[in-house]
Design a protein around this motif. Structure first.
Motif, PDB file in Angstrom:
ATOM      1  N   ALA A 144       0.942  -1.153   0.056  1.00 44.64           N
ATOM      2  CA  ALA A 144      -0.060   0.035  -0.188  1.00 44.64           C
ATOM      3  C   ALA A 144       0.852   1.321  -0.021  1.00 44.64           C
ATOM      4  O   ALA A 144       0.855   2.225  -0.706  1.00 44.64           O
ATOM      5  CB  ALA A 144      -0.809   0.145   1.163  1.00 44.64           C
ATOM      6  N   TRP A 148       1.304   4.049  -2.953  1.00 49.07           N
ATOM      7  CA  TRP A 148       0.672   5.369  -2.708  1.00 49.07           C
ATOM      8  C   TRP A 148       1.857   6.301  -2.862  1.00 49.07           C
ATOM      9  O   TRP A 148       1.744   7.413  -3.634  1.00 49.07           O
ATOM     10  CB  TRP A 148       0.093   5.370  -1.234  1.00 49.07           C
ATOM     11  CG  TRP A 148      -0.517   6.569  -0.985  1.00 49.07           C
ATOM     12  CD1 TRP A 148      -0.200   7.585  -0.162  1.00 49.07           C
ATOM     13  CD2 TRP A 148      -1.941   6.767  -1.355  1.00 49.07           C
ATOM     14  NE1 TRP A 148      -0.944   8.660   0.092  1.00 49.07           N
ATOM     15  CE2 TRP A 148      -1.900   8.022  -0.806  1.00 49.07           C
ATOM     16  CE3 TRP A 148      -2.815   6.270  -2.472  1.00 49.07           C
ATOM     17  CZ2 TRP A 148      -3.538   8.893  -0.913  1.00 49.07           C
ATOM     18  CZ3 TRP A 148      -3.911   7.088  -2.618  1.00 49.07           C
ATOM     19  CH2 TRP A 148      -4.254   8.138  -2.009  1.00 49.07           C
ATOM     20  N   MET A 233      -3.273  -0.438  -5.659  1.00 48.85           N
ATOM     21  CA  MET A 233      -3.241   0.952  -5.152  1.00 48.85           C
ATOM     22  C   MET A 233      -3.062   1.880  -6.306  1.00 48.85           C
ATOM     23  O   MET A 233      -3.484   2.708  -6.293  1.00 48.85           O
ATOM     24  CB  MET A 233      -2.144   0.926  -4.288  1.00 48.85           C
ATOM     25  CG  MET A 233      -2.114   1.956  -3.226  1.00 48.85           C
ATOM     26  SD  MET A 233      -3.686   2.106  -1.913  1.00 48.85           S
ATOM     27  CE  MET A 233      -3.443   2.805  -0.729  1.00 48.85           C
ATOM     28  N   LEU A 261      -7.484   2.606   0.445  1.00 51.73           N
ATOM     29  CA  LEU A 261      -7.029   1.353   1.042  1.00 51.73           C
ATOM     30  C   LEU A 261      -8.299   0.395   0.690  1.00 51.73           C
ATOM     31  O   LEU A 261      -8.201  -0.945   0.443  1.00 51.73           O
ATOM     32  CB  LEU A 261      -6.683   1.320   2.395  1.00 51.73           C
ATOM     33  CG  LEU A 261      -6.106   0.146   2.938  1.00 51.73           C
ATOM     34  CD1 LEU A 261      -4.483  -0.115   1.988  1.00 51.73           C
ATOM     35  CD2 LEU A 261      -5.309   0.290   4.250  1.00 51.73           C
ATOM     36  N   ALA A 264      -8.708  -0.705  -2.469  1.00 55.75           N
ATOM     37  CA  ALA A 264      -7.422  -1.402  -2.945  1.00 55.75           C
ATOM     38  C   ALA A 264      -7.119  -2.764  -2.272  1.00 55.75           C
ATOM     39  O   ALA A 264      -6.700  -3.866  -2.937  1.00 55.75           O
ATOM     40  CB  ALA A 264      -6.189  -0.708  -3.154  1.00 55.75           C
TER      41      ALA A 264
END
Lengths: 343, 303
Positions: A144, A148, A233, A261, A264
């Motif tokens: 993640a 990101w 993500m 999140l 994803a």
């Protein structure tokens, strides 16, 4: 963590919960269950034919000492297997004993295959389960974050090491670690654990034995999970609802955790449940390297024999685990992803 | 010049241009080029093995070196328990490992492509049955199935052939599913409707229209399948299911494991063959990911 994260974006009030309850119709449940049963039937058929209707003389493959077994022993095996009978009668008697939960007797251990497998299943569940849970947490966080903060140094480091580790078989990592640490005495490099159910020191001993195999399994799963998490993500990163969330003035961290999140997480969740099924068979090589007394090591020992009834039983258990977890993931999916609900 | 005027010439020229464009993009991809260099290195080692090391160095009985010697100038990768140079083993092992990996991939790709195209093309019972078969093979865990197949394989077949077939037969389902999905989208296109209207049979449709269009996807998938096949060969050999007469990287690791490498701590015996496996697999993975990036416009626009 997963459950709360997923519930959040639902509309407030009882509507969301009710919709979730009606996410899947009984008909769909029935259809998916039947599909899974069909797959299981296929495995049973494969299991039967692979071991019985192999070209050449099956009794030689079944004989404990292979082709060097004496004639009397071979004749005995032929009778035991019912090889004189036509194949459909053999198949019928195989099915009947299977339904009664009888998988035959192990040649190596001289007792029913079912009870041998029952003895060895818990160490595998303990080892693989621990590795899987650890890997899910770490992999999710790593993936993640690198998705990101796409393109940062953190991302580059994390994803290139994930790709590299993804190319390392877990047993090879284990073998190299064992050889490297064999002189240091930090971790035990042979089997020889005490029964963990007896005392507290015994439980600590088991945990100590588990560190290295668990590490090897977890590292490979972390690589897989973080790659999946990163790519989903990336898929979400430029979605319009995130722009909206940012426009509302939410902090970057909140936008990621509360908005990006949960969405994803969907592919990751499927993958996680699928890998629970594979976990039972996935540890074959690691358990072999570390002499961990689970189903994997049992498979290796059965191979060396070869202990055909035991191998047959193990293959059935490994396949059934995957099929059941597949079905579970399939049935769970409509509950966590509104887009695949009844349409 | 004149060949561009015939239909076949036009197609060939267009393919050549597409390939050149692909290569230009690939050359700019750092990950992909790293993978390619790695693969070129190992391909060279495998092809030039007779020039790089003497094959007699593989013999257990004629080994001349010291036992379990650490890496030195004379033995850069050290020696094993029998006094063989690990470097020689790794060089000759690359041949078997790559051969098994590539041959198994070939089988896997052929089965996967044929089943994928057929199950996407035939919509009736036949397509459904093939699709079911694909799903079954996707679900059955790969390693246990490969172990079982290798155990019950007829003993009179050479082991190396058995291993190739086992890996090929167990690893095609992913390709078949990918190809099937692609076939669905191709079948909707106007040129297939035109071919059907002109009376093209199933074979004509599949071989002349569908196959060329799924080929790029199949080739991208091949590089990833090779890495799976090489890992499978190594794992099966490590479990003692490989060819006992031929040295592969997995076989070296099996020898080392059963030869008490752990208690003697001779790391070079597992490190060098192990690193070779990882580097080759990494090479194929890096190339495969680069090809995927180039072929998938959705990812390209983002990176």
């Amino acid at each position: 963590m997963t459950a709360t994260a997923i519930k959040r974006p639902g509309t407030p009030g009882g509507g969301a919960r009710e919709r979730r309850l009606r996410a899947i119709s009984p008909l769909q449940v029935l259809r998916k269950t039947l599909t899974a049963l069909g797959t299981l039937a296929f495995v049973v058929v494969v299991n039967f034919f692979l071991f019985r209707v192999i070209p050449g003389s099956p009794e030689k493959a079944f004989a404990p000492r292979g082709r060097n077994a004496d004639a009397e022993r071979l004749a005995q095996i032929r009778r035991d297997l019912g090889l004189g009978l036509p194949w459909h009668e053999q198949f019928w008697s195989y099915l009947k004993s299977l339904v009664r939960g009888n998988l035959g007797d192990s040649w190596g251990q001289h007792r029913p295959v079912v009870s041998v497998i029952a003895d060895y299943v818990w160490p595998t569940v303990l080892l693989s389960g621990t590795a899987l849970v650890l890997a899910a947490g770490i992999g999710m966080w790593l993936g993640a974050r690198s998705g990101w903060r796409h393109g940062t140094r953190f991302d580059k480091l994390a994803s290139s090491s994930a790709v590299t580790l993804y190319s390392v078989p877990e047993w090879l990592l284990g073998l190299v670690l064992m050889v490297a640490l064999s002189g240091s005495g930090l971790f035990p490099v042979d089997g020889g654990m005490v029964d963990p159910r007896s005392t507290l020191p015994a439980a600590i001993d088991v945990a100590w034995h588990m560190v290295l195999p668990c590490f090897c399994l977890a590292v490979v799963y972390i690589a897989e999970y973080s790659l999946i998490m990163r790519s989903s993500m990336l898929d979400e990163r430029y979605a319009d609802y995130l722009t909206t969330a940012r426009a509302k003035g939410l902090r970057d961290d909140t936008v990621m955790r509360r908005h990006a999140l949960p969405n994803a997480l969907l592919p990751f969740t499927t993958l996680f449940f699928l890998s629970i099924g594979f976990v039972v068979s996935g540890a074959i090589t690691v358990e072999t390297v570390f002499s961990w007394p689970g189903l994997g090591r049992l498979t290796y020992d059965a191979l060396r024999g070869p202990d055909i009834p035991l191998l047959q039983g193990l293959f059935l258990v490994f396949s059934a685990a995957v099929i059941v977890m597949n079905l579970f993931a399939d049935l769970l999916y409509p509950f966590i992803d509104p887009r695949v609900r009844r349409s | 010049m004149s060949e561009t005027l015939t239909p076949r010439g036009i197609v060939r020229a267009r393919r050549r241009a597409a390939l050149a464009a692909f290569w230009r993009t690939f050359r700019r991809d750092r990950e992909g080029m790293t993978g390619l260099v790695l693969l070129a290195l190992f391909a060279f080692v495998a092809l030039a093995a007779p020039l790089l090391a003497d094959e007699s160095g593989l013999s257990l009985t004629r080994a001349t070196g010291p036992v379990l010697a650490e890496p030195s100038f004379e033995y850069p990768f050290g020696t094993d328990k029998y006094g063989r140079s690990v470097l020689t083993l790794v060089i000759w092992g690359s041949r078997i490992s790559l051969l098994v990996g590539l041959a198994a991939t070939l089988i896997s790709m052929v089965i996967g492509t044929v089943v994928g195209i057929a199950s996407g093309h035939f919509r009736g019972v036949a397509g459904g049955a093939l699709n079911r078969l694909t799903e079954w093979f996707l679900v059955i865990p790969f390693l246990p199935l490969a172990i079982v197949l290798a155990t019950v394989f007829p003993p009179d077949v050479p082991k190396i052939v058995a291993v190739i077939i086992v890996i090929g037969v167990t690893s095609w389902s992913g390709t078949a599913r990918l190809v099937r999905a692609q076939v669905f989208s191709i079948e909707e296109r106007p040129y297939l409707e035109r071919a059907r209207a002109l009376g093209a049979g199933h074979w004509q449709q599949m071989s002349r229209h569908v196959l060329p269009n799924v080929m790029p996807l199949v080739l991208a998938n091949t590089t990833l399948t090779v890495s799976i096949a090489i890992l499978a060969e190594t794992t099966l050999s490590f479990l003692g299911l490989g060819d006992p007469l031929r040295i592969s990287w997995g076989r070296i690791l099996d020898n080392a494991y059963s030869g008490a490498v752990i208690s003697t701590g001779s790391w070079w015996w597992v490190f060098f063959p192990g690193a070779s496996v990882v580097l080759v697999v990494l090479g194929f993975n890096l190339c495969g990911r680069a090809i995927e990036r180039i072929l998938d416009p959705r990812i390209k626009s983002r990176v």
